[in-house]
Scaffold this motif. Structure first.
Motif, short mmCIF file in Angstrom:
data_model
loop_
_atom_site.label_atom_id
_atom_site.label_comp_id
_atom_site.label_asym_id
_atom_site.label_seq_id
_atom_site.Cartn_x
_atom_site.Cartn_y
_atom_site.Cartn_z
N LEU A 77 1.68 3.14 -0.14
CA LEU A 77 2.23 2.59 1.10
C LEU A 77 1.56 1.26 1.43
CD1 LEU A 77 4.00 2.74 3.59
CD2 LEU A 77 2.25 4.17 4.68
N ARG A 78 0.24 1.22 1.25
CA ARG A 78 -0.48 -0.03 1.53
C ARG A 78 0.02 -1.16 0.64
NH1 ARG A 78 -5.61 1.79 1.49
NH2 ARG A 78 -6.10 0.13 0.04
N LEU A 79 0.31 -0.81 -0.62
CA LEU A 79 0.82 -1.82 -1.55
C LEU A 79 2.19 -2.34 -1.08
CD1 LEU A 79 0.71 -3.39 -4.23
CD2 LEU A 79 1.77 -1.40 -5.34
N ILE A 80 3.03 -1.44 -0.64
CA ILE A 80 4.38 -1.84 -0.21
C ILE A 80 4.29 -2.72 1.04
CG2 ILE A 80 6.60 -1.02 0.65
CD1 ILE A 80 6.28 1.42 -1.12
N VAL A 81 3.47 -2.30 2.00
CA VAL A 81 3.34 -3.08 3.23
C VAL A 81 2.76 -4.46 2.92
CG1 VAL A 81 2.12 -3.23 5.44
CG2 VAL A 81 3.22 -1.08 4.76
N ALA A 82 1.75 -4.49 2.05
CA ALA A 82 1.17 -5.79 1.67
C ALA A 82 2.21 -6.66 0.97
CB ALA A 82 -0.04 -5.57 0.75
N SER A 83 3.06 -6.05 0.16
CA SER A 83 4.09 -6.81 -0.55
C SER A 83 5.07 -7.46 0.42
CB SER A 83 4.87 -5.90 -1.51
OG SER A 83 3.99 -5.35 -2.46
N MET A 84 5.41 -6.72 1.49
CA MET A 84 6.32 -7.28 2.50
C MET A 84 5.69 -8.51 3.15
SD MET A 84 7.53 -3.71 4.25
CE MET A 84 8.99 -4.25 5.12
N ARG A 85 4.42 -8.40 3.46
CA ARG A 85 3.70 -9.52 4.08
C ARG A 85 3.61 -10.71 3.13
NH1 ARG A 85 3.36 -8.45 9.24
NH2 ARG A 85 1.99 -6.75 9.81
N ILE A 86 3.28 -10.41 1.89
CA ILE A 86 3.11 -11.49 0.91
C ILE A 86 4.45 -12.20 0.70
CG2 ILE A 86 2.68 -11.93 -1.55
CD1 ILE A 86 0.47 -9.72 -1.37
N SER A 87 5.52 -11.42 0.64
CA SER A 87 6.84 -12.00 0.47
C SER A 87 7.16 -12.95 1.63
CB SER A 87 7.87 -10.87 0.39
OG SER A 87 9.17 -11.39 0.39
N ALA A 88 6.84 -12.55 2.85
CA ALA A 88 7.09 -13.40 4.02
C ALA A 88 6.27 -14.69 3.93
CB ALA A 88 6.75 -12.63 5.31
N THR A 89 5.04 -14.57 3.46
CA THR A 89 4.18 -15.76 3.33
C THR A 89 4.72 -16.70 2.25
OG1 THR A 89 2.27 -14.45 4.02
CG2 THR A 89 1.81 -16.54 2.95
N LEU A 90 5.16 -16.13 1.13
CA LEU A 90 5.71 -16.97 0.05
C LEU A 90 6.97 -17.69 0.54
CD1 LEU A 90 5.31 -14.57 -3.02
CD2 LEU A 90 3.91 -16.58 -2.47
N THR B 64 1.33 1.28 9.94
CA THR B 64 1.19 1.80 8.57
C THR B 64 0.84 3.29 8.61
OG1 THR B 64 0.37 -0.39 7.94
CG2 THR B 64 0.10 1.36 6.34
N GLU B 65 -0.08 3.64 9.51
CA GLU B 65 -0.45 5.06 9.68
C GLU B 65 0.76 5.90 10.05
OE1 GLU B 65 -4.84 4.83 11.48
OE2 GLU B 65 -3.41 5.96 12.70
N LEU B 66 1.55 5.37 10.97
CA LEU B 66 2.71 6.10 11.46
C LEU B 66 3.71 6.36 10.33
CD1 LEU B 66 3.51 7.07 14.30
CD2 LEU B 66 4.92 5.04 14.52
#
Lengths: 214, 214
Positions: A77-90, B64-66
């Motif tokens: 889950l952390r990987l997926i959430v981080a990927s969403m953020r990274i995509s927005a930054t890119l 993320t926790e949720l």
């Protein structure tokens, strides 16, 4: 299902790397268009930004779907959430490369970079290329040491940013208001690009360090 | 568990509204500090940004926790993902309000706004306040019509942004390079604030329209 899920995670990482590579090319081309006042090169960058926007939208949809269908927890889950953020930054980095290209186009056939600042902008462009190339490798390999290098390079970027600003305000190399406006915005675009490259690398560091803690 | 879950979703919305309200106050205070060259007011805004950053980090962890604990799908998941995005945008708006305050502080006791541009910046500040106040209400009420109004107001913001730029480049009201640098950056900060307010409102519209399609 789990095997497919991990394939999907790998696909997301591959897509982030591809997106980052596209941003790296856009930025390089935008800087060259700026430094050589090359209108066609600028136009190509401006057109290319749409692809990055589309990749970002697709990735956002896909990651949300993946969460809904697979209900990942912990590391995944952390990987997926981080990927969403990274995509927005890119996506935002693509916008900034486009802004650089638009500045070049606006002043064509003149250069958008005031003559006294050319060397400084050349240095900023080279540093930005280097930082973004490393960012691509960090995304692909999760190399924490390389990520930390990008962080240090951003200190140089901030230093160059200050020097451009000081150069503009120094009276011995007078620039017009028009040139000052262009240089101020371009200076800010490169500084922001550096910040975003650092932000992507920090998210990768956080994932790697977090994984170790599991 | 589901009841707790929906309480958690409501809490997230409440926190986004609180965060947006804080950004609205910061922005108003930053604009006033800018227009009146008030150093103390600028310092207060600069200090307040840390709270917004903390709220954003907390919200990111909580969402993320949720997801991990409740494994939401469909509408609920879309709401959580949208909340993460909105939180990131609000955090960025806080940064921009802080940038406005820092520009005011840097030039104190002078004004960071060149005299010929004061009325234009006053208009931009008032418009930004209005857009952000509406954005807060959109977050709290999901009023789509109000969200669309913010979108239209951003056209006015873009128009003001162009006028400031044209004003700077017009020779009849000459400004120094120093003033041009300040005005260029401030002009951009307000334009970006408008873009971000629109982005928040569009995410809310998307949630509401999406809900109707379920």
């Amino acid at each position: 299902v789990r095997e497919n899920f991990h394939e999907s995670l790998d696909t997301i990482t591959d897509e982030l790397v591809a997106m980052a590579q596209q941003v790296a090319v856009m930025l390089h081309e935008a800087s060259q268009a700026l430094l050589t006042a090359d209108r066609e090169r600028a136009e190509a960058v401006i057109a290319a930004d749409e692809e990055v926007d589309t990749l970002h939208q697709e990735l956002e949809l896909r990651t949300t779907e993946l969460i809904a269908l697979q209900q990942p927890v912990a590391v995944d889950l952390r990987l997926i959430v981080a990927s969403m953020r990274i995509s927005a930054t890119l996506e935002r980095m693509g916008d900034l490369a486009q802004h650089v290209a638009k500045a070049a186009r606006l002043r064509h056939p003149d250069s958008a970079v005031p003559a006294p600042q050319v060397e400084q902008f050349r240095a900023m462009a080279a540093l930005a290329d280097d930082m973004v190339a490393k960012m691509v490798r960090v995304l692909a390999t999760r190399d924490v040491h390389l990520a930390i290098e990008v962080d240090h390079e951003d200190d140089q970027m901030d230093q160059l940013h200050r020097e451009v600003l000081e150069g503009l305000l120094r009276s011995e190399s007078p620039v017009s208001v028009n040139e000052a406006v262009d240089a101020t915005l371009l200076n800010r675009y490169y500084e922001r690009l550096g910040d975003h490259a650092v932000s992507v690398c920090r998210r990768v560091i956080y994932l790697v360090i977090g994984d170790r803690e599991q």
